[in-house]
Design a protein around this motif. Structure first.
Motif, PDB file in Angstrom:
ATOM      1  N   VAL A  13       0.877  -1.167   0.000  1.00 48.10           N
ATOM      2  CA  VAL A  13       0.000   0.000   0.000  1.00 48.10           C
ATOM      3  C   VAL A  13       0.920   1.225   0.000  1.00 48.10           C
ATOM      4  N   ASP A  14       0.834   2.028  -1.039  1.00 44.26           N
ATOM      5  CA  ASP A  14       1.692   3.211  -1.165  1.00 44.26           C
ATOM      6  C   ASP A  14       0.990   4.435  -0.577  1.00 44.26           C
ATOM      7  N   LEU A  15       1.652   5.089   0.363  1.00 42.17           N
ATOM      8  CA  LEU A  15       1.159   6.354   0.915  1.00 42.17           C
ATOM      9  C   LEU A  15       1.989   7.454   0.276  1.00 42.17           C
ATOM     10  N   VAL A  16       1.348   8.271  -0.547  1.00 42.04           N
ATOM     11  CA  VAL A  16       2.070   9.195  -1.425  1.00 42.04           C
ATOM     12  C   VAL A  16       1.716  10.641  -1.095  1.00 42.04           C
ATOM     13  N   THR A  17       2.740  11.471  -0.989  1.00 42.38           N
ATOM     14  CA  THR A  17       2.556  12.917  -0.857  1.00 42.38           C
ATOM     15  C   THR A  17       3.432  13.621  -1.879  1.00 42.38           C
ATOM     16  N   ARG A  18       3.061  14.845  -2.239  1.00 35.52           N
ATOM     17  CA  ARG A  18       3.853  15.635  -3.180  1.00 35.52           C
ATOM     18  C   ARG A  18       4.612  16.712  -2.406  1.00 35.52           C
ATOM     19  N   VAL A  19       5.864  16.937  -2.827  1.00 37.65           N
ATOM     20  CA  VAL A  19       6.714  17.961  -2.212  1.00 37.65           C
ATOM     21  C   VAL A  19       7.298  18.828  -3.306  1.00 37.65           C
ATOM     22  N   GLU A  20       7.596  20.068  -2.950  1.00 39.87           N
ATOM     23  CA  GLU A  20       8.229  20.958  -3.935  1.00 39.87           C
ATOM     24  C   GLU A  20       9.600  20.410  -4.323  1.00 39.87           C
ATOM     25  N   ARG A  21      10.332  19.945  -3.328  1.00 38.10           N
ATOM     26  CA  ARG A  21      11.641  19.316  -3.548  1.00 38.10           C
ATOM     27  C   ARG A  21      11.891  18.340  -2.410  1.00 38.10           C
ATOM     28  N   HIS A  22      12.803  17.402  -2.638  1.00 39.70           N
ATOM     29  CA  HIS A  22      13.119  16.427  -1.603  1.00 39.70           C
ATOM     30  C   HIS A  22      13.993  17.049  -0.519  1.00 39.70           C
ATOM     31  N   PRO A  23      13.765  16.682   0.747  1.00 36.99           N
ATOM     32  CA  PRO A  23      14.549  17.279   1.835  1.00 36.99           C
ATOM     33  C   PRO A  23      15.994  16.799   1.826  1.00 36.99           C
ATOM     34  N   ARG A  24      16.876  17.686   2.258  1.00 38.12           N
ATOM     35  CA  ARG A  24      18.260  17.287   2.505  1.00 38.12           C
ATOM     36  C   ARG A  24      18.315  16.576   3.849  1.00 38.12           C
ATOM     37  N   PRO A  25      19.391  15.827   4.147  1.00 39.18           N
ATOM     38  CA  PRO A  25      19.492  15.144   5.440  1.00 39.18           C
ATOM     39  C   PRO A  25      19.285  16.106   6.604  1.00 39.18           C
TER      40      PRO A  25
END
Length: 277
Positions: A13-25
Motif C-alpha cells: 500500500v503506497d502512501l504518497v505525498t507531493r513535495v516541492e523538492r526532496h529534503p536534505r538530510p
C-alpha cells in the motif's frame, strides 16, 4: 499459444505525498495531500503484464488487514489470478512511503510487512510453469525464496526474468539462469562490482532508452511537462516485457513494448493505472 506470466513478488500500500523538492538530510519539508495507492514491485509488474494482455498469476503475501483485502479484490478485478496470494494473520500488508517532487522524481521508504514472510508455499506455485511460460521476480521479498523459485522455474523449462530492484547480490547460478536480468544503471554497476555474469542483460537508462546485451534502443520521447511521476516506470517496463516474451515476441518487439509501457507510466501518478486503493 501464448504462455503464462507468473509474478512472484511484493504487494504494498503506497502512501504518497507531493513535495516541492526532496529534503536534505536533517531537513523537514511540507507535503501536499496524502493518497493511498496500490504499489509494490511484484503487484505493479503483474498489473502491467495483465494490461499488456498476458495471462497473469500473482504469488505473494498480504496481511489480514483492510489493505490486503482491498488489494486482493483489486487484482481479481484486473484479471490477475490470485490463487497464489496468501493472507498472513496478525501481520500488516507491506507499505511504501513515497514523496514525489515537482520535477517528477521520487524517494521511497518500504516497510515490508507480509512481504517478508514468503516461504516454500509461494515457491510451490512455480511448479505450474513449463516451457513457454515466464517467471518474473524482483528483490522486495526474501532472496532465498526468489533464488529457489528461479532455479525451480528454469528447471521446468520456463523463461526467467529477474529484475534486480531493489539491488541485492544474488548467487552466480541464479543470475546466469535469467533471460534477461533487467537492471538500471546503478544496479548494472553493482552487478559488475560483484562479478556477476548474466548470460543476458537488459539495462534501462530512463529517458535514454535501454540496451539488451549491448544492442541499444531509444526511449519513447515524453515531453518534460508531461512527466508526472516516475515511480512505476521500471515496473511497467518489466511487466510489459514479460507479457511480450510470454507471447513469443522477438527481442526487438518485446523491448519496444516495454519502452512504450515505461513511457506511458511516467505520464500518470502512481505505479499503476487507476491506482487508488
Amino acid at each position: 499459444m501464448a504462455g503464462r506470466v507468473l509474478v512472484l513478488g511484493s504487494l504494498n500500500v503506497d502512501l504518497v505525498t507531493r513535495v516541492e523538492r526532496h529534503p536534505r538530510p536533517g531537513e523537514t519539508v511540507l507535503g501536499e495531500g496524502l493518497r493511498r495507492l496500490a504499489g509494490g514491485k511484484g503487484a505493479n509488474q503483474a498489473v502491467a503484464a495483465a494490461a499488456a494482455g498476458a495471462d497473469v498469476a500473482m504469488v505473494g503475501c498480504v496481511g489480514d488487514d483492510a489493505g490486503g483485502a482491498a488489494y486482493r479484490a483489486r487484482l481479481e478485478a484486473r484479471g490477475v489470478d490470485v490463487s497464489g496470494l496468501r493472507t498472513v494473520e496478525d501481520t500488516p500488508t507491506g507499505h511504501a512511503l513515497i514523496a514525489v517532487s515537482d520535477d517528477g522524481e521520487n524517494s521511497i521508504v518500504v516497510v515490508p510487512g507480509a512481504n517478508d514472510l514468503l516461504d516454500e508455499r509461494e515457491v510451490a506455485a512455480v511448479d505450474t510453469l513449463g516451457p513457454g511460460d515466464v517467471l518474473l521476480v524482483q528483490l522486495e521479498v526474501p532472496r532465498t525464496v526468489v533464488c529457489t523459485a528461479v532455479r525451480r522455474a528454469a528447471g521446468r523449462g520456463a523463461r526467467v526474468v529477474v529484475n534486480t530492484a531493489p539491488y541485492a547480490a544474488l548467487p552466480p547460478d541464479v543470475v546466469a539462469l535469467a533471460d534477461p536480468v533487467v537492471a538500471n544503471e546503478l544496479e548494472m554497476a553493482a552487478l559488475a562490482e560483484a562479478g556477476a555474469e548474466p548470460r543476458s542483460l537488459l539495462v534501462t537508462f530512463g529517458a535514454n532508452g535501454a540496451a539488451w546485451d549491448g544492442a541499444t534502443s531509444p526511449a519513447v520521447e515524453v515531453a518534460a511537462d508531461e512527466v508526472l511521476d516516475t515511480t512505476g516506470a521500471g515496473d511497467a517496463f518489466c511487466g510489459a516485457l514479460a507479457a511480450a516474451l510470454a507471447r513469443g515476441d522477438e527481442r526487438d518487439t518485446a523491448l519496444a513494448a516495454a519502452l512504450a509501457a515505461g513511457a506511458d507510466a511516467v505520464r500518470r501518478e502512481g505505479a499503476q493505472a487507476d491506482p487508488e486503493l
